[in-house]
Design a protein around this motif. Structure first.
Motif, PDB file in Angstrom:
ATOM      1  N   VAL A   1      -4.937   2.099   9.874  1.00  0.00           N
ATOM      2  CA  VAL A   1      -5.100   1.918   8.431  1.00  0.00           C
ATOM      3  C   VAL A   1      -5.556   0.489   8.126  1.00  0.00           C
ATOM      4  O   VAL A   1      -6.485   0.266   7.330  1.00  0.00           O
ATOM      5  CB  VAL A   1      -3.789   2.229   7.688  1.00  0.00           C
ATOM      6  CG1 VAL A   1      -3.893   1.831   6.213  1.00  0.00           C
ATOM      7  CG2 VAL A   1      -3.451   3.705   7.800  1.00  0.00           C
TER       8      VAL A   1
ATOM      9  N   GLU B   1      -9.209  -0.302   9.296  1.00  0.00           N
ATOM     10  CA  GLU B   1     -10.174   0.270   8.342  1.00  0.00           C
ATOM     11  C   GLU B   1     -10.218  -0.535   7.046  1.00  0.00           C
ATOM     12  O   GLU B   1     -11.295  -0.824   6.512  1.00  0.00           O
ATOM     13  CB  GLU B   1      -9.806   1.716   8.023  1.00  0.00           C
ATOM     14  CG  GLU B   1     -10.210   2.728   9.074  1.00  0.00           C
ATOM     15  CD  GLU B   1     -10.080   4.158   8.555  1.00  0.00           C
ATOM     16  OE1 GLU B   1      -9.430   4.364   7.509  1.00  0.00           O
ATOM     17  OE2 GLU B   1     -10.629   5.053   9.207  1.00  0.00           O
TER      18      GLU B   1
ATOM     19  N   TYR C   1       3.015  10.512   8.168  1.00  0.00           N
ATOM     20  CA  TYR C   1       1.825  11.021   8.861  1.00  0.00           C
ATOM     21  C   TYR C   1       2.067  12.417   9.425  1.00  0.00           C
ATOM     22  O   TYR C   1       1.238  13.320   9.254  1.00  0.00           O
ATOM     23  CB  TYR C   1       1.453  10.049   9.982  1.00  0.00           C
ATOM     24  CG  TYR C   1       0.431  10.579  10.963  1.00  0.00           C
ATOM     25  CD1 TYR C   1      -0.911  10.701  10.601  1.00  0.00           C
ATOM     26  CD2 TYR C   1       0.802  10.943  12.248  1.00  0.00           C
ATOM     27  CE1 TYR C   1      -1.852  11.178  11.497  1.00  0.00           C
ATOM     28  CE2 TYR C   1      -0.121  11.432  13.150  1.00  0.00           C
ATOM     29  CZ  TYR C   1      -1.454  11.549  12.768  1.00  0.00           C
ATOM     30  OH  TYR C   1      -2.378  12.036  13.659  1.00  0.00           O
TER      31      TYR C   1
ATOM     32  N   PHE D   1      -2.951  12.079   7.904  1.00  0.00           N
ATOM     33  CA  PHE D   1      -3.366  10.678   7.919  1.00  0.00           C
ATOM     34  C   PHE D   1      -3.666  10.139   6.527  1.00  0.00           C
ATOM     35  O   PHE D   1      -3.307   8.998   6.214  1.00  0.00           O
ATOM     36  CB  PHE D   1      -4.598  10.498   8.813  1.00  0.00           C
ATOM     37  CG  PHE D   1      -5.108   9.087   8.831  1.00  0.00           C
ATOM     38  CD1 PHE D   1      -4.409   8.091   9.501  1.00  0.00           C
ATOM     39  CD2 PHE D   1      -6.270   8.740   8.154  1.00  0.00           C
ATOM     40  CE1 PHE D   1      -4.859   6.777   9.511  1.00  0.00           C
ATOM     41  CE2 PHE D   1      -6.726   7.436   8.153  1.00  0.00           C
ATOM     42  CZ  PHE D   1      -6.024   6.452   8.845  1.00  0.00           C
ATOM     43  N   GLU D   2      -4.331  10.909   5.687  1.00  0.00           N
ATOM     44  CA  GLU D   2      -4.695  10.399   4.365  1.00  0.00           C
ATOM     45  C   GLU D   2      -3.457  10.051   3.539  1.00  0.00           C
ATOM     46  O   GLU D   2      -3.457   9.070   2.796  1.00  0.00           O
ATOM     47  CB  GLU D   2      -5.571  11.400   3.629  1.00  0.00           C
ATOM     48  CG  GLU D   2      -6.969  11.537   4.216  1.00  0.00           C
ATOM     49  CD  GLU D   2      -7.723  10.219   4.276  1.00  0.00           C
ATOM     50  OE1 GLU D   2      -7.625   9.443   3.304  1.00  0.00           O
ATOM     51  OE2 GLU D   2      -8.411   9.962   5.274  1.00  0.00           O
TER      52      GLU D   2
ATOM     53  N   LYS E   1      -2.102   6.858   5.016  1.00  0.00           N
ATOM     54  CA  LYS E   1      -2.989   5.750   4.633  1.00  0.00           C
ATOM     55  C   LYS E   1      -2.726   5.314   3.200  1.00  0.00           C
ATOM     56  O   LYS E   1      -2.598   4.109   2.914  1.00  0.00           O
ATOM     57  CB  LYS E   1      -4.439   6.178   4.800  1.00  0.00           C
ATOM     58  CG  LYS E   1      -5.460   5.134   4.373  1.00  0.00           C
ATOM     59  CD  LYS E   1      -6.873   5.645   4.590  1.00  0.00           C
ATOM     60  CE  LYS E   1      -7.903   4.623   4.130  1.00  0.00           C
ATOM     61  NZ  LYS E   1      -9.292   5.103   4.356  1.00  0.00           N
TER      62      LYS E   1
ATOM     63  N   LEU F   1      -1.383   1.547   2.130  1.00  0.00           N
ATOM     64  CA  LEU F   1      -2.184   0.697   1.253  1.00  0.00           C
ATOM     65  C   LEU F   1      -1.424   0.348  -0.023  1.00  0.00           C
ATOM     66  O   LEU F   1      -1.526  -0.770  -0.538  1.00  0.00           O
ATOM     67  CB  LEU F   1      -3.497   1.401   0.909  1.00  0.00           C
ATOM     68  CG  LEU F   1      -4.473   1.607   2.075  1.00  0.00           C
ATOM     69  CD1 LEU F   1      -5.717   2.336   1.604  1.00  0.00           C
ATOM     70  CD2 LEU F   1      -4.842   0.282   2.731  1.00  0.00           C
TER      71      LEU F   1
END
Length: 227
Positions: free
Chosen positions: A55, A58, A128, A133-134, A137, A141
């Protein structure tokens, strides 16, 4: 499995409702509480460390499309290190819901930096595994928030910068001296004084020698550069 009232409240602070509550229970279970019917969070911690790393990698690439690896690496390290994970864990009250054995509880485990950092990574992995994953993430964030935007300043290694300042002026490397240690054994506070050969000094206090050294170096460097 039904969650306790404490864990339901923690879900609210975390901002994720688990469709598989057992994952959250496992994520907050320390190895000191392991039993034949209860798994600890070590395997989730291993996974969460990798999810967090992806994460952040990216996010850093997206925020600075021109930065080279030499700039990205220290920023990345600042965002994923245990101290940062532990800070986030404290902000959401993760320590309050940890399942600890008696000895770990009595030794102040709910406040220990390494334990909190590990548990934060385990919680990330639990999200997760629960929602993909999204979802993990988005969680990371949101929880890391402003840290990502301000990471360039946080990633600056003050000790290295101060040493370079001294070398540029033909001075010997800075000297770091522990001048005090307070607090109980399970939650010590260290005071470190950094000294330059020209007589300049600064002190700082933190929960680890590394943090205190960095803080003292940063304070002295800030004063020297301002002067």
């Amino acid at each position: 499995m039904k969650l306790s009232g404490e864990l339901k409240a923690f879900e609210g602070r975390l901002g994720h409702r688990f469709s598989q509550p057992a994952l959250l229970v496992r994520a907050v279970t320390h190895s000191s509480m392991v039993s034949p019917t209860r798994d600890d969070n070590q395997r989730l911690e291993f996974l969460g460390d990798r999810v967090l790393g992806l994460v952040m990698a990216e996010a850093l690439l997206e925020r600075d499309r021109m930065a080279e690896e030499g700039l990205l690496a220290p920023r990345f390290n600042a965002l994923v290190r245990k101290e940062t994970c532990a800070d986030v864990a404290r902000e959401i009250g993760l320590g309050d819901v940890l399942k600890l054995g008696r000895s770990e509880m009595l030794s102040g485990g709910r406040r220990k930096q390494a334990l909190l950092g590990d548990a934060m990574e385990a919680v990330i992995a639990a999200v997760y595994r629960d929602a993909g994953f999204e979802a993990a993430k988005a969680l990371v964030l949101r929880l890391w928030g402003q840290r990502i935007d301000s990471v360039e300043e946080d990633a600056r290694d003050a000790k290295t910068a101060l040493q370079e300042w001294a070398q540029a002026r033909a001075l010997p490397p800075p000297d770091y001296v522990e001048t005090a240690r307070t607090g109980p054994d399970h939650a010590p506070r260290f005071t470190i004084e950094v000294r330059l050969a020209i007589g300049e000094t600064e002190s700082a206090t933190a929960g680890s020698k590394r943090q205190a050294e960095q803080a003292a170096a940063k304070a002295l460097l800030t004063r020297l550069e301002a002067g």
